[in-house]
Scaffold this motif. Structure first.
Motif, PDB file in Angstrom:
ATOM      1  N   ARG A  87     -20.343  57.822-120.631  1.00  0.00           N
ATOM      2  CA  ARG A  87     -20.557  57.977-119.199  1.00  0.00           C
ATOM      3  C   ARG A  87     -22.060  57.997-118.997  1.00  0.00           C
ATOM      4  NH1 ARG A  87     -19.147  63.242-115.643  1.00  0.00           N
ATOM      5  NH2 ARG A  87     -20.183  62.553-113.737  1.00  0.00           N
ATOM      6  N   LEU A  88     -22.574  57.094-118.182  1.00  0.00           N
ATOM      7  CA  LEU A  88     -24.009  56.968-117.936  1.00  0.00           C
ATOM      8  C   LEU A  88     -24.214  56.806-116.443  1.00  0.00           C
ATOM      9  CD1 LEU A  88     -26.861  56.748-119.118  1.00  0.00           C
ATOM     10  CD2 LEU A  88     -26.462  54.291-119.397  1.00  0.00           C
ATOM     11  N   GLY A  89     -24.687  57.865-115.800  1.00  0.00           N
ATOM     12  CA  GLY A  89     -24.803  57.843-114.345  1.00  0.00           C
ATOM     13  C   GLY A  89     -23.425  57.720-113.721  1.00  0.00           C
ATOM     14  N   ASP A  90     -23.267  56.756-112.827  1.00  0.00           N
ATOM     15  CA  ASP A  90     -21.990  56.543-112.134  1.00  0.00           C
ATOM     16  C   ASP A  90     -21.078  55.550-112.854  1.00  0.00           C
ATOM     17  OD1 ASP A  90     -22.781  58.276-110.123  1.00  0.00           O
ATOM     18  OD2 ASP A  90     -23.647  56.664-108.894  1.00  0.00           O
ATOM     19  N   LYS A  91     -21.514  55.027-113.996  1.00  0.00           N
ATOM     20  CA  LYS A  91     -20.738  54.015-114.715  1.00  0.00           C
ATOM     21  C   LYS A  91     -20.222  54.548-116.046  1.00  0.00           C
ATOM     22  CE  LYS A  91     -23.333  50.129-112.828  1.00  0.00           C
ATOM     23  NZ  LYS A  91     -24.129  48.956-113.159  1.00  0.00           N
ATOM     24  N   THR A  92     -19.207  53.871-116.577  1.00  0.00           N
ATOM     25  CA  THR A  92     -18.728  54.150-117.933  1.00  0.00           C
ATOM     26  C   THR A  92     -18.814  52.867-118.735  1.00  0.00           C
ATOM     27  OG1 THR A  92     -16.427  53.720-117.335  1.00  0.00           O
ATOM     28  CG2 THR A  92     -17.175  56.027-117.236  1.00  0.00           C
ATOM     29  N   HIS A  93     -19.056  53.035-120.027  1.00  0.00           N
ATOM     30  CA  HIS A  93     -19.185  51.899-120.937  1.00  0.00           C
ATOM     31  C   HIS A  93     -18.384  52.211-122.196  1.00  0.00           C
ATOM     32  CE1 HIS A  93     -22.673  50.444-118.577  1.00  0.00           C
ATOM     33  NE2 HIS A  93     -22.954  51.727-118.476  1.00  0.00           N
TER      34      HIS A  93
END
Length: 166
Positions: A87-93
């Protein structure tokens, strides 16, 4: 997480010698049902004082730590085995073995790791050990000041002159 331990790879002359990762003991932590990991502090084992290097394992369904970002400390992570969700900021990778990510100091995007799979994943984590770092936890609105070892609610901010007699 854990206290800094005495380096084991230093000989009687005070010289750091090579060692095998397998010789570094595993440590563990957990908090409730959501958080926990197992790790080897390889940098500390070798006598490193300014840079933290660890190999960590994250069990299925576990999160390594709360979502956070650092004001003064940089971190880097390379996934060695398995898969996890970053989870990085408002995104997921979704990251798989061989994926690499850098979390620059001052980047105001929280990061956290979650093992979304049914198997353990393993990663290398590298980070500074800045004793003056300030860590922000966006989900809980908490601010941690490493120098004082204290945490604060970010909502309780004050203006510079607030509370001072005029």
């Amino acid at each position: 997480m854990s206290e800094t331990k005495k380096a084991v790879a230093i000989n009687a002359d005070g010289i750091t010698e090579p060692f095998r990762i397998d010789d570094v003991p595993w440590e563990e932590y957990s908090h409730g049902e959501r958080f926990g990991s197992r790790f080897r502090q390889v940098g500390t084992h070798g006598g490193c004082q300014r840079v933290g290097v660890s190999i960590e394992e994250l069990s299925p369904g576990k999160r390594a730590c709360p979502n956070h970002y650092h004001h003064l400390e940089e971190e880097q992570m390379m996934l060695l085995e398995g898969s996890l969700t970053l989870r990085l900021g408002d995104k997921t990778h979704v990251m798989t073995a061989g994926s690499y990510v850098v979390f620059p100091a001052g980047q105001k995007a929280g990061h956290s790791l979650y093992n979304h799979t049914g198997t353990v994943c393993r990663y290398l984590l590298i980070g500074e050990r800045n004793p003056h770092d300030v860590v922000v936890y966006p989900d809980s609105n908490r601010v941690s000041v490493r120098l004082t070892g204290e945490g604060y609610d970010k909502a309780a901010t004050m203006e510079y002159w607030e509370g001072e007699q005029v």
